[in-house]
Design a protein around this motif. Structure first.
Motif, PDB file in Angstrom:
ATOM      1  N   LEU A   1      14.773  13.390  -0.293  1.00 29.09           N
ATOM      2  CA  LEU A   1      13.468  13.316   0.424  1.00 29.09           C
ATOM      3  C   LEU A   1      13.829  14.273   1.697  1.00 29.09           C
ATOM      4  CD1 LEU A   1      12.381   9.546   0.375  1.00 29.09           C
ATOM      5  CD2 LEU A   1      11.734  11.513  -0.843  1.00 29.09           C
ATOM      6  N   ASP A   2      15.040  14.732   1.826  1.00 25.20           N
ATOM      7  CA  ASP A   2      15.254  15.623   2.923  1.00 25.20           C
ATOM      8  C   ASP A   2      15.628  16.962   2.402  1.00 25.20           C
ATOM      9  OD1 ASP A   2      17.072  16.628   5.021  1.00 25.20           O
ATOM     10  OD2 ASP A   2      16.007  15.294   6.198  1.00 25.20           O
ATOM     11  N   ALA A   3      15.444  18.031   3.166  1.00 24.74           N
ATOM     12  CA  ALA A   3      16.127  19.459   2.233  1.00 24.74           C
ATOM     13  C   ALA A   3      17.553  19.385   2.554  1.00 24.74           C
ATOM     14  CB  ALA A   3      15.647  20.436   3.291  1.00 24.74           C
ATOM     15  N   ASP A   4      18.468  18.768   3.247  1.00 21.81           N
ATOM     16  CA  ASP A   4      19.735  18.799   3.194  1.00 21.81           C
ATOM     17  C   ASP A   4      20.279  17.526   2.475  1.00 21.81           C
ATOM     18  OD1 ASP A   4      22.355  18.594   3.439  1.00 21.81           O
ATOM     19  OD2 ASP A   4      22.455  18.713   5.917  1.00 21.81           O
TER      20      ASP A   4
ATOM     21  N   ASP B   1      22.116  12.280   2.469  1.00 20.82           N
ATOM     22  CA  ASP B   1      21.991  11.051   1.742  1.00 20.82           C
ATOM     23  C   ASP B   1      23.501  10.584   1.310  1.00 20.82           C
ATOM     24  OD1 ASP B   1      21.779   9.534  -0.445  1.00 20.82           O
ATOM     25  OD2 ASP B   1      20.589  10.541  -1.579  1.00 20.82           O
ATOM     26  N   GLY B   2      23.607   9.329   2.040  1.00 24.64           N
ATOM     27  CA  GLY B   2      24.980   8.777   1.669  1.00 24.64           C
ATOM     28  C   GLY B   2      25.342   8.486   0.491  1.00 24.64           C
ATOM     29  N   LEU B   3      24.725   8.246  -0.539  1.00 22.30           N
ATOM     30  CA  LEU B   3      24.934   8.266  -1.946  1.00 22.30           C
ATOM     31  C   LEU B   3      25.485   9.354  -2.604  1.00 22.30           C
ATOM     32  CD1 LEU B   3      21.888   5.935  -3.236  1.00 22.30           C
ATOM     33  CD2 LEU B   3      24.282   5.079  -2.440  1.00 22.30           C
ATOM     34  N   LEU B   4      24.700  10.623  -2.322  1.00 22.58           N
ATOM     35  CA  LEU B   4      25.400  11.869  -3.043  1.00 22.58           C
ATOM     36  C   LEU B   4      26.794  12.118  -2.266  1.00 22.58           C
ATOM     37  CD1 LEU B   4      24.961  14.535  -4.472  1.00 22.58           C
ATOM     38  CD2 LEU B   4      24.245  15.550  -2.340  1.00 22.58           C
ATOM     39  N   VAL B   5      26.886  11.848  -1.058  1.00 18.35           N
ATOM     40  CA  VAL B   5      28.179  12.149  -0.142  1.00 18.35           C
ATOM     41  C   VAL B   5      29.279  11.242  -0.939  1.00 18.35           C
ATOM     42  CG1 VAL B   5      29.481  11.963   1.789  1.00 18.35           C
ATOM     43  CG2 VAL B   5      27.243  13.106   1.613  1.00 18.35           C
TER      44      VAL B   5
END
Length: 143
Positions: free
Chosen positions: A80-83, A87-91
């Motif tokens: 939902l954010d450009a960065d 998102d902790g899940l992606l990290v």
């Protein structure tokens, strides 16, 4: 420099048909074909993939058909954010691999691809862009 499958993560960013159709820098069909080729190379060379999706109109939509064979619930992140690195899940997902390199392909160079690349660089990843697999919806980028 060669890519090693255990050290690389290919990130497809915002490859939704409804977004791709907005391209002014490369034809939508060319973008689909280029990403399909990259997906086939990922399969052949066993390069792990990650998919970043965004809400289009009312909610997240599916990616282009030619990439769906690589997509799973475990490698797909709805941002939902450009960065996407906020998102902790992606990290966590990327940290759970031994990847030190990310190859980014997708739409749009001035938002999704750029913020993905900047976030990856800030986290210490080596970043490669997919060349003709990124596009823009802004005519000023074309020039």
């Amino acid at each position: 420099m060669f890519l090693q499958s255990e050290k690389t993560q290919v990130i497809f960013c915002d490859v939704h048909r409804s977004l791709i159709n907005q391209s002014v820098t490369i034809s939508p069909d060319s973008l689909v074909s280029n990403n399909a080729l990259l997906a086939e190379l990922c399969l052949y060379f066993q390069l792990p993939t990650t998919f970043l999706t965004v809400p289009v109109s009312t909610g997240p939509t599916g990616i282009i058909d030619s990439l769906q064979f690589l997509q799973t619930p475990n490698n797909t992140f709805h941002r939902l954010d450009a960065d996407p690195f906020k998102d902790g899940l992606l990290v966590e997902h990327l940290a759970s691999t031994s990847a030190n390199t990310v190859v980014i392909s997708g739409f749009a160079i001035e938002v999704g691809v750029m913020f993905t690349a900047l976030g990856a660089l800030q986290k210490g990843y080596r970043v490669m862009l997919g060349g003709q697999k990124v596009l823009s919806c802004l005519s000023r980028i074309k020039n």
